[in-house]
Design an enzyme around this catalytic site. Structure first.
Site, short mmCIF file in Angstrom:
data_model
loop_
_atom_site.label_atom_id
_atom_site.label_comp_id
_atom_site.label_asym_id
_atom_site.label_seq_id
_atom_site.Cartn_x
_atom_site.Cartn_y
_atom_site.Cartn_z
N GLU A 37 0.83 -1.34 0.05
CA GLU A 37 0.02 -0.11 -0.04
C GLU A 37 0.80 1.38 -0.08
OE1 GLU A 37 -3.15 -0.07 2.95
OE2 GLU A 37 -3.80 -2.07 2.23
N ASP A 80 -9.22 0.15 0.36
CA ASP A 80 -7.90 0.57 0.32
C ASP A 80 -7.68 2.04 -0.07
OD1 ASP A 80 -7.20 -1.75 1.91
OD2 ASP A 80 -6.31 -2.86 -0.04
N LYS A 100 -3.69 -6.40 -2.46
CA LYS A 100 -3.46 -7.77 -1.83
C LYS A 100 -2.29 -8.23 -2.52
CE LYS A 100 -7.29 -7.49 0.47
NZ LYS A 100 -7.10 -6.16 1.32
#
Length: 101
Positions: A37, A80, A100
């Site tokens: 991320e 996210d 992911k």
């Protein structure tokens, strides 16, 4: 950079490292739950086709049946990323993104 109790990254300084902070339209500090991320956030910040983005700002409420408790329960899901980008055709597109492995 450091981990917080819940096992995710809370990078309080991340906002000050953005090259284009005006593109970030979310809450601070920016919550990033993995090194992947962090890489996506850095890419969104630098990509000239990204118009705006945020992290864990879009909330999707949902209800599910919990058989153990015998009742319905309400929850909230935080995506996210949200991003608004200019496509190769020039059209403006919006996406909700999950990161992911």
């Amino acid at each position: 950079m450091g981990r917080r109790g819940g096992g995710y990254y809370q990078i309080k300084e991340f906002y000050k490292y953005l090259k284009n902070p005006d593109k970030y339209k979310g809450n601070r500090p920016i919550t990033l739950r993995s090194s992947w991320e962090i890489k996506v956030a850095s890419w969104l910040d630098r990509d000239p086709n990204c118009i705006e983005w945020n992290s864990e700002t879009i909330v999707i409420p949902y209800t599910f049946y919990d058989p153990k408790k015998g009742k319905y329960r309400k929850h909230r899901y935080f995506t996210d990323f949200y991003m608004k980008v200019r496509s190769t055709s020039g059209a403006i597109e919006e996406y909700l993104v999950e990161v992911k492995p």
